[in-house]
Design a protein around this motif. Structure first.
Motif, PDB file in Angstrom:
ATOM      1  N   THR A  33       2.173   5.524  -8.909  1.00  0.00           N
ATOM      2  CA  THR A  33       2.708   5.091  -7.623  1.00  0.00           C
ATOM      3  C   THR A  33       3.372   3.724  -7.795  1.00  0.00           C
ATOM      4  N   VAL A  34       4.575   3.595  -7.294  1.00  0.00           N
ATOM      5  CA  VAL A  34       5.331   2.353  -7.370  1.00  0.00           C
ATOM      6  C   VAL A  34       5.496   1.814  -5.957  1.00  0.00           C
ATOM      7  N   GLN A  35       5.240   0.539  -5.798  1.00  0.00           N
ATOM      8  CA  GLN A  35       5.269  -0.065  -4.473  1.00  0.00           C
ATOM      9  C   GLN A  35       6.284  -1.212  -4.413  1.00  0.00           C
ATOM     10  N   TRP A  36       6.862  -1.390  -3.253  1.00  0.00           N
ATOM     11  CA  TRP A  36       7.670  -2.570  -2.936  1.00  0.00           C
ATOM     12  C   TRP A  36       6.897  -3.423  -1.933  1.00  0.00           C
ATOM     13  N   TYR A  37       6.879  -4.726  -2.207  1.00  0.00           N
ATOM     14  CA  TYR A  37       6.336  -5.713  -1.296  1.00  0.00           C
ATOM     15  C   TYR A  37       7.409  -6.758  -1.051  1.00  0.00           C
ATOM     16  N   ARG A  38       7.185  -7.577  -0.061  1.00  0.00           N
ATOM     17  CA  ARG A  38       8.075  -8.708   0.153  1.00  0.00           C
ATOM     18  C   ARG A  38       7.264  -9.890   0.648  1.00  0.00           C
TER      19      ARG A  38
END
Length: 111
Positions: A33-38
């Protein structure tokens, strides 16, 4: 050793679109699973979206309907397409996978 690198950030005006990319070495994105955060200015890092090995996706409430996460297995790249950007989308965007963080890419939405 695993490494994640984000790119594609920049300065855009409200309402415009931007796509940021995340490429990895030492990690096969299609297996995790690959996630984007900011991290908005002055705030904590927050979840934006994820994509699973089977390409299931999930979005934060603020991203839902405007952002699309996708994965290209041939290039081992995960993308975050962002439409209808608003000033509150400003921040450093990070990719996270298998306990590895990238260095982030700056997205600034301003007129």
């Amino acid at each position: 050793q695993a490494q994640i690198v984000e790119s594609g950030g920049g300065l855009v005006q409200p309402g415009e679109s931007l796509t940021v990319s995340c490429v990895a070495s030492g990690i096969i994105f299609s297996k995790w699973t690959v996630q984007w955060y900011r991290r908005p200015p002055g705030k904590e890092r927050e979840f934006v979206a994820y994509i699973t090995p089977s390409r299931n996706t999930r979005y934060s409430d603020s991203a839902k309907g405007r952002f699309t996460i996708s994965r290209d297995d041939a290039s081992n790249t995960v993308y975050l397409q962002m439409n209808s950007l608003q000033p509150e989308d400003t921040g450093i965007y990070y990719c996270y996978c298998r306990d590895e963080w990238g260095q982030g890419t700056q997205v600034t939405v301003s007129s």
